[in-house]
Design an enzyme around this catalytic site. Structure first.
Site: not given
Ligand code: XUL
Ligand code: CO
Length: 442
Positions: A106, A109
């Site tokens: 993300h 992150d």
């Molecule tokens: C949350 C989840 C996230 C997504 C990306 O449960 O799975 O980490 O994969 O935003």
């Protein structure tokens, strides 16, 4: 610029070798042998493993009853850009030692949020430069990028589905930037997980309006993707609950219906997460088959939950029966194109040493390598497929064929059955025999 990492962040841990099933070395693969051919294709290309930045590099191993326990010697307690740069080197050392070909992150992150969107974007650009260097140095690629639209308090009511139009605008700006960065890093895809796109109570929620906004948001993203020339695959990741009581993208079927209703099906595939399927009351194979039937299975977040717990424990997969089922469906589909097996999984709070990150990934990679070999053997054996073929044999000729090809209507079917008097006898589904057959391969 190709700069070699000068400091080692995981000293004493070598590049993880393949040593075969009889090895007793805990830091070796017993089954994942990247170049080994399965059905004529190297395991590395079948499995397309990806390491996630959020749990593996940023996870502190905190829970709602206590602070993080993770021992990460490079963390200095700050949230500085310098530390963000260091974390990139840490991440790539780990991924390189594991021999995983991909990673995922993300936006938040990898780089700290600044005091304004402009400053935040500048921070992100600074770190993307380092990610690019490390990608070039190691050959590790970005499986998908995404934006964190759920951690900051501004997203308290959601992002694209927020009651606050300014928050929608902020989320749009953030996703625009995240897609640009993913494009710059050559990402194979981009994921939309509706972190807080849902509700806690319908008493304060205009559900139709929120869904319309989500549809609008995704259309704007598709438009911008085209403008930018980003060729990566867009994915939606279903999840039924947590953090909200109801997430709009609750499971594969709900996502497909939403995409169809808002005319987005041509531009999205699904990124299915194993424990999200469990939380939705499905098996992973169920959600996979639903997505495959709509030609919309894109990628997989490969973790598991704990069936005794009703929340998202995001554990590394070790269950060979599960990985076999996943690989059976995946091989039937013809394998991944843009997607991969992304370890959206975290070590337990009690497993706080850096070395545990390696044991966790080695176990997950080996579990999937076994699932792949077993699934391939089941397919070569052919009895499972042959059973299904025969089970539907009545559709390959006679009246079945006429129904499937659209030739027979109700009148003809009535005449046919009046003539015969009753349907042909049914045959056993042989579930237990089929379960025994699968176990013969495990
Ligand atoms: C949350 C989840 C996230 C997504 C990306 O449960 O799975 O980490 O994969 O935003
Ligand atoms: Co996920």
């Amino acid at each position: 610029m190709k700069r070699r990492a000068t400091t080692e962040y995981f000293p004493g841990i070598p590049r993880i070798p393949y040593e075969g099933p009889s090895s007793k070395n805990p830091l070796a693969f017993r089954h994942y042998n990247p170049e080994e051919l399965v059905d004529g294709k190297p395991m590395r290309e079948h499995l397309r493993f990806s390491v996630v930045y959020w749990h593996t590099i940023r996870g502190k191993l905190s829970d709602m009853f206590g602070e993080g326990t993770a021992v990460r010697p490079w963390e200095d307690g700050s949230n500085s850009l310098e530390l963000a740069r260091t974390r990139v080197r840490v991440a790539f050392e780990l991924i390189e030692k594991l021999g995983a070909p991909f990673y995922a992150f993300h936006d938040r992150d990898v780089a700290p949020e600044g005091r304004s969107l402009r400053e935040t974007n500048r921070n992100l650009d600074a770190i993307v430069k380092v990610l690019k260097e490390e990608q070039a140095r190691t050959g590790i690629r970005l499986l998908w990028g995404t934006a964190c639209l759920f951690a900051h308090p501004r997203f308290v009511h959601g992002a694209a589905t927020s009651c606050n139009a300014d928050v929608f605008a902020y989320a749009a700006a953030q996703v625009k930037k995240a897609i640009e960065v993913t494009h710059e890093l050559g990402g194979a895809g981009y994921v939309f997980w509706g972190g807080r796109e849902g509700y806690s109570t319908l008493l304060n929620t205009d559900l139709k309006r929120e869904l319309d906004h989500l549809g609008r948001f995704l259309h704007l993203a598709v438009d911008y993707k085209r403008t930018l020339g980003f060729r990566g695959q867009f994915y939606i990741e279903p999840k039924p609950k947590e953090p909200t009581k109801h997430q709009y993208d609750s499971d594969a079927a709900a996502c497909l219906n939403f995409l169809r209703e808002y005319d987005l099906l041509g531009d999205f595939k699904l990124n299915l997460e194993t424990n999200h399927a469990t939380l939705a009351g499905h098996t992973m194979q169920h959600d996979m088959e639903v997505a495959i039937a709509a030609n919309a299975l894109g990628s997989i977040d490969a973790n598991v939950g704990d069936v005794l717990l009703g929340w998202d424990t995001d554990q590394f997969p070790t269950n060979v029966y599960l990985t076999t089922e996943i690989m059976l469906s995946l091989l039937k589909m013809g394998g991944f194109t843009t997607g991969g097996l992304n370890f959206d999984a975290k070590v337990r709070r009690e497993s706080f040493e850096p070395e545990d990150l390696f044991h966790a990934h080695i176990g997950g990679m080996d579990a999937f390598a076994r699932g792949l070999k077993i699934a391939s053997a089941i397919r070569r054996d052919g009895r499972l497929a042959e059973f299904i073929r025969q089970r539907y044999g009545s559709w390959d000729e006679g009246i079945g064929k006429r129904i499937e090809s659209g030739k027979a209507g109700f009148r003809e079917l009535e005449a046919y059955m009046l003539e015969r008097g009753d349907a042909a006898l049914n045959r056993s589904g042989r579930q237990e025999w089929l379960e025994n057959l699968i176990n013969d391969f495990i």
